[in-house]
Write an enzyme that holds these catalytic residues in place. Sequence first.
Site, mmCIF file in Angstrom:
data_model
loop_
_atom_site.group_PDB
_atom_site.id
_atom_site.type_symbol
_atom_site.label_atom_id
_atom_site.label_comp_id
_atom_site.label_asym_id
_atom_site.label_seq_id
_atom_site.Cartn_x
_atom_site.Cartn_y
_atom_site.Cartn_z
ATOM 1 N N TYR A 33 -96.762 -113.738 -145.971
ATOM 2 C CA TYR A 33 -96.472 -115.135 -146.245
ATOM 3 C C TYR A 33 -94.978 -115.376 -146.185
ATOM 4 O O TYR A 33 -94.187 -114.435 -146.153
ATOM 5 C CB TYR A 33 -97.043 -115.557 -147.612
ATOM 6 C CG TYR A 33 -96.296 -115.027 -148.811
ATOM 7 C CD1 TYR A 33 -96.369 -113.684 -149.167
ATOM 8 C CD2 TYR A 33 -95.499 -115.863 -149.595
ATOM 9 C CE1 TYR A 33 -95.679 -113.203 -150.275
ATOM 10 C CE2 TYR A 33 -94.822 -115.385 -150.706
ATOM 11 C CZ TYR A 33 -94.911 -114.055 -151.040
ATOM 12 O OH TYR A 33 -94.220 -113.570 -152.122
ATOM 13 N N ARG A 52 -88.036 -113.302 -140.670
ATOM 14 C CA ARG A 52 -88.594 -112.369 -141.660
ATOM 15 C C ARG A 52 -90.119 -112.319 -141.544
ATOM 16 O O ARG A 52 -90.725 -111.254 -141.673
ATOM 17 C CB ARG A 52 -88.161 -112.778 -143.079
ATOM 18 C CG ARG A 52 -88.596 -111.778 -144.138
ATOM 19 C CD ARG A 52 -87.996 -112.071 -145.501
ATOM 20 N NE ARG A 52 -88.479 -113.315 -146.073
ATOM 21 C CZ ARG A 52 -88.084 -113.833 -147.219
ATOM 22 N NH1 ARG A 52 -87.166 -113.208 -147.952
ATOM 23 N NH2 ARG A 52 -88.570 -114.969 -147.672
ATOM 24 N N ARG A 100 -116.561 -107.117 -143.460
ATOM 25 C CA ARG A 100 -115.670 -106.307 -144.302
ATOM 26 C C ARG A 100 -115.689 -104.836 -143.896
ATOM 27 O O ARG A 100 -116.736 -104.185 -143.906
ATOM 28 C CB ARG A 100 -116.073 -106.440 -145.774
ATOM 29 C CG ARG A 100 -115.021 -105.844 -146.707
ATOM 30 C CD ARG A 100 -115.438 -105.927 -148.165
ATOM 31 N NE ARG A 100 -114.364 -105.450 -149.023
ATOM 32 C CZ ARG A 100 -114.083 -104.165 -149.225
ATOM 33 N NH1 ARG A 100 -114.801 -103.227 -148.629
ATOM 34 N NH2 ARG A 100 -113.080 -103.814 -150.007
ATOM 35 N N HIS A 102 -112.493 -101.556 -143.801
ATOM 36 C CA HIS A 102 -111.067 -101.263 -143.939
ATOM 37 C C HIS A 102 -110.365 -101.193 -142.588
ATOM 38 O O HIS A 102 -109.198 -101.551 -142.463
ATOM 39 C CB HIS A 102 -110.850 -99.939 -144.680
ATOM 40 C CG HIS A 102 -111.114 -100.036 -146.157
ATOM 41 N ND1 HIS A 102 -112.325 -100.424 -146.670
ATOM 42 C CD2 HIS A 102 -110.310 -99.787 -147.220
ATOM 43 C CE1 HIS A 102 -112.254 -100.417 -147.995
ATOM 44 N NE2 HIS A 102 -111.047 -100.037 -148.351
ATOM 45 N N LYS A 149 -93.109 -108.927 -146.706
ATOM 46 C CA LYS A 149 -93.528 -110.026 -147.580
ATOM 47 C C LYS A 149 -95.050 -110.157 -147.531
ATOM 48 O O LYS A 149 -95.613 -111.097 -146.948
ATOM 49 C CB LYS A 149 -92.824 -111.333 -147.178
ATOM 50 C CG LYS A 149 -92.749 -112.317 -148.333
ATOM 51 C CD LYS A 149 -91.690 -113.358 -148.081
ATOM 52 C CE LYS A 149 -91.767 -114.501 -149.063
ATOM 53 N NZ LYS A 149 -91.616 -114.122 -150.452
ATOM 54 N N GLU A 182 -85.549 -105.610 -158.294
ATOM 55 C CA GLU A 182 -85.449 -107.064 -158.083
ATOM 56 C C GLU A 182 -86.354 -107.741 -159.093
ATOM 57 O O GLU A 182 -86.983 -107.084 -159.916
ATOM 58 C CB GLU A 182 -85.837 -107.430 -156.642
ATOM 59 C CG GLU A 182 -87.265 -107.052 -156.297
ATOM 60 C CD GLU A 182 -87.646 -107.357 -154.856
ATOM 61 O OE1 GLU A 182 -87.093 -108.289 -154.252
ATOM 62 O OE2 GLU A 182 -88.548 -106.659 -154.335
ATOM 63 N N LEU A 207 -87.343 -106.934 -151.342
ATOM 64 C CA LEU A 207 -87.488 -107.929 -150.277
ATOM 65 C C LEU A 207 -86.088 -108.412 -149.866
ATOM 66 O O LEU A 207 -85.256 -108.707 -150.735
ATOM 67 C CB LEU A 207 -88.290 -109.131 -150.801
ATOM 68 C CG LEU A 207 -88.623 -110.142 -149.704
ATOM 69 C CD1 LEU A 207 -89.801 -109.642 -148.876
ATOM 70 C CD2 LEU A 207 -88.945 -111.501 -150.287
HETATM 71 N N1 PMP Z 1 -87.984 -110.777 -154.093
HETATM 72 C C1 PMP Z 1 -89.295 -111.067 -154.207
HETATM 73 C C2 PMP Z 1 -90.229 -110.001 -154.664
HETATM 74 C C3 PMP Z 1 -89.760 -112.360 -153.897
HETATM 75 O O1 PMP Z 1 -91.073 -112.643 -153.990
HETATM 76 C C4 PMP Z 1 -88.839 -113.364 -153.503
HETATM 77 C C5 PMP Z 1 -89.298 -114.764 -153.230
HETATM 78 N N2 PMP Z 1 -90.104 -114.874 -152.119
HETATM 79 C C6 PMP Z 1 -87.484 -113.014 -153.392
HETATM 80 C C7 PMP Z 1 -87.089 -111.714 -153.697
HETATM 81 C C8 PMP Z 1 -86.460 -114.018 -152.944
HETATM 82 O O2 PMP Z 1 -86.588 -114.256 -151.570
HETATM 83 P P1 PMP Z 1 -86.093 -115.642 -150.929
HETATM 84 O O3 PMP Z 1 -84.667 -115.782 -151.303
HETATM 85 O O4 PMP Z 1 -86.288 -115.460 -149.482
HETATM 86 O O5 PMP Z 1 -86.948 -116.715 -151.525
#
Ligand code: PMP
Length: 286
Positions: A33, A52, A100, A102, A149, A182, A207
């Site tokens: 996403y 991304r 379904r 895997h 993501k 994070e 991320l």
């Molecule tokens: N880390 C994680 C785990 C996230 O889910 C997000 C938000 N999507 C971010 C960092 C920040 O990313 P962005 O600045 O692209 O929104």
Amino acid sequence: MSRISYVNGRYIPHPEAAIHIEDRGYQFADGVYEICGVFEGRLFDESAHIDRLERSLGELRMSMPLGRCALSVVLREVVRRNRIRDGIVYIQMTRGTAPRNHLFPPAGTSMSVVVMAWRQDMEKMEENAANGVKVKTLPDIRWGRCDIKSTSLLPNVLAKQAASDAGAYEAWLVDENGFVTEGSSSNAWIVNKQGQLITRQLNEQILPGITRGVVLELAGNYGLDVTERAFSVKEAQDAQEAFMTAATAFVTPVIQIDDKLIGNGRPGSIALDLRKAYQKAARATA
Ligand code: PMP
């Protein structure tokens, strides 16, 4: 005004927008996403978000099911049909619907594409920024590819809920060595007592936040001393300032980490300056 969402080529009233129960996103979280900010009706940093998205798909052996230009048209159309001025546009792509199993579905199975948009409560966001938010630290129990993501967000969901239950706004996830990776849905930053701005280096543990990239650039332009490295919970608690970044939160000051107030317990001036600079950049270039 009723909400409209995009599902597999069609614009549909939001209450009826649906995906099949054997969609691989539903069955396996086999999808990715993106979330892109909308400022004054225009998307901010769209191309970085789509880059991304393409990368996340590629890492999971999927490719873009529609061209970048076509996707861009869909994003704008969803924003327009929902009359979003300040908000979010959300994209989800999965490996599609198939019995379904895997194993990947047969070649030729169409991927699923969903786009929706919503308004952000700007007043609430400004209030968070003006007051600062609290953060709770929790062990990072996620998988080894947090740079993708993926829609597989269960550890993030559990962490955010645990933080909220403890009266905090965000969870900061901590690796096995005691270093912050994070937030559950944001990147984590501190300004130490020497005035150095610190955020964790990019690798498979976090991320690569688009907001993080913008803020790094802005900080460099302002002549701030920026270092990309891991910092411990203790270093964060002893910092002069802390903040988080995300497309949904811009730059939001953190005033407390677990039981420890950061600095004087008020939002830091560097965080607030970077927030203003970010909002200005977003409004100017969107
Ligand atoms: N880390 C994680 C785990 C996230 O889910 C997000 C938000 N999507 C971010 C960092 C920040 O990313 P962005 O600045 O692209 O929104």
